[in-house]
Enzyme design. Sequence first.
Site, short mmCIF file in Angstrom:
data_model
loop_
_atom_site.label_atom_id
_atom_site.label_comp_id
_atom_site.label_asym_id
_atom_site.label_seq_id
_atom_site.Cartn_x
_atom_site.Cartn_y
_atom_site.Cartn_z
N LYS A 84 45.59 -21.10 -14.65
CA LYS A 84 45.31 -20.23 -15.70
C LYS A 84 44.65 -20.85 -16.98
O LYS A 84 44.88 -21.97 -17.28
CB LYS A 84 46.87 -19.82 -16.22
CG LYS A 84 46.95 -18.59 -17.32
CD LYS A 84 48.57 -18.42 -17.62
CE LYS A 84 48.72 -17.32 -18.79
NZ LYS A 84 49.99 -16.82 -18.69
N SER A 160 51.36 -12.24 -18.51
CA SER A 160 49.97 -12.57 -18.95
C SER A 160 48.92 -13.44 -17.70
O SER A 160 47.73 -13.65 -18.07
CB SER A 160 50.07 -13.38 -20.27
OG SER A 160 50.63 -14.67 -20.08
N SER A 184 55.48 -13.67 -17.61
CA SER A 184 54.07 -13.91 -17.31
C SER A 184 53.64 -14.25 -15.92
O SER A 184 52.41 -14.10 -15.70
CB SER A 184 53.26 -14.67 -18.48
OG SER A 184 53.49 -13.90 -19.87
#
Length: 524
Positions: A84, A160, A184
């Site tokens: 990420k 996310s 997330s």
Amino acid sequence: MERHSSRMEQSFETLSGAVHALRTGAVSSRELVTAALADADALDPLLGVFVTRFPGQALAAAREADARPAGERGPLHGVPLAVKDNFAAAEGPVTAQSPAHDPGLWRGLDASAVTRLRSAGAVVIGKTTMAEYAMGRPDPAHSFPVPRNPWDVERWTGGSSTGNGAGIAAGIFLGALGTDTSGSVRLPAALCGTTGLKPTHGLVPLDRCLPLSPSQDVAGPMGVSAADCGLLLSALTGRPYVPDEAGETGVRGLRIGVPYGLVEAPGVTGACRSAFAEALRGLAELGAETREFELPEFPSLLAVNATVMLGEAFAAHGTRLAARWELHGRAFRRLAAAGAALGPGLVDRARLTGAALTAGLLERMDGPGGVDVIATPTWPAGARPYHQEAAPGDELNFTAPWNATGFPALALPMGADEAGLPLSLQLVARPHAERTLLGAGAAYQRATAWHLRRATPDPAIRPRPLPEPPPAEGALETAGDLVTAALAAAGLAPGPEDLTAVRATAHALLKSARELAQAHPEPA
């Protein structure tokens, strides 16, 4: 739609299978990395999985992995993984998917979590898309890739850790590193049909990872299966978390508590309830004991998570918001700015309330009628279309309370709705009981095949552009005045449309935080 994949899927369907194939020589790291990069070339323009890819560096690392003697190979030897884009990785900048971010931060450095994956032998092929600074949804005004759900590209991936969920579901890579502050890791896993683990708060290091809410941020693994997540967590911590394939760490005798009242709440779809009931039956057939376990703490923990997250998000990002307001996406800046209205008193009070509620919940789990694991859906429905806005209360957030407690939580596929969209089971345990969760998840996945379903995105599809953020309704004038003053004190001067949206969010946030403080007064 025609399936696209250049990877040799008949040999392995999971990260654990790829590790075995590499170990036995059935496939090379170079072959896996080359295939992953080819899949990315074909599917990334549609799915928006990557912010940055590292083809040259990844292929060089794969060649080095293939040349390494067998005795020097780690548990993730040669496996291509994604990271990420709020973590530092030496190959490229950290963007957090924000034009406002300084791309020179941590240049040429790795986050500790990334270093640990590399030390275990993993090959990092790129940095994945995310909600800006891990909060909100993509802004169509930005030039960053738009993450899209491989099951239906008009739908949200969940956030996310958006690119991680889409990339695993589409088969581009088999494992990834994400973060989770209110769901997330688990939400993209749930909506994309993969498996994701939010470990105990603090278990995985977060240095050189951009913060959102430090007291609730958690780094966690995402993969196809619970065994994959255990393999990644072992590398991230140096501790053994891989579930026992023989089943000794499965579900026999496990006490699973079910808050049936929550599952019957408005917003939970019939398809989700049916899949959840079937998942519970399957766990019971494997030897688990399911019992009702009410969660009266649930709404208060939701309020704790929101209050602390937005208060800490403003503390972490407020200075840059004041300096570069227009460079931030509308979803992120409107949420983060709302935290300015809280003030440290309400945020501190929410943290104390969260700690007290967590202590009480642990006592109930350990007491008479207690449980080892709590089971809920991960999300109450399948993925929502980008062009369909949720009304307040439409969807019950099953994930956020567990960030307020710091408990570990595992999301794993449990079925599909009428449109074929994935549905997900969430298992939650007391702190540092990851082995219990992963063992139960692995046992469930040995008996089911939902986690092995793969999306079949067609690279020729041309999805609609993202909709503009909807206009917000005006907040009460008293709240608006307070919020305006708080924003001015922080050096923020939003335009009229932003200010209306911030007022609406801040008013709801203040109301929730004050009700939380009144419901849980400080001891005399």
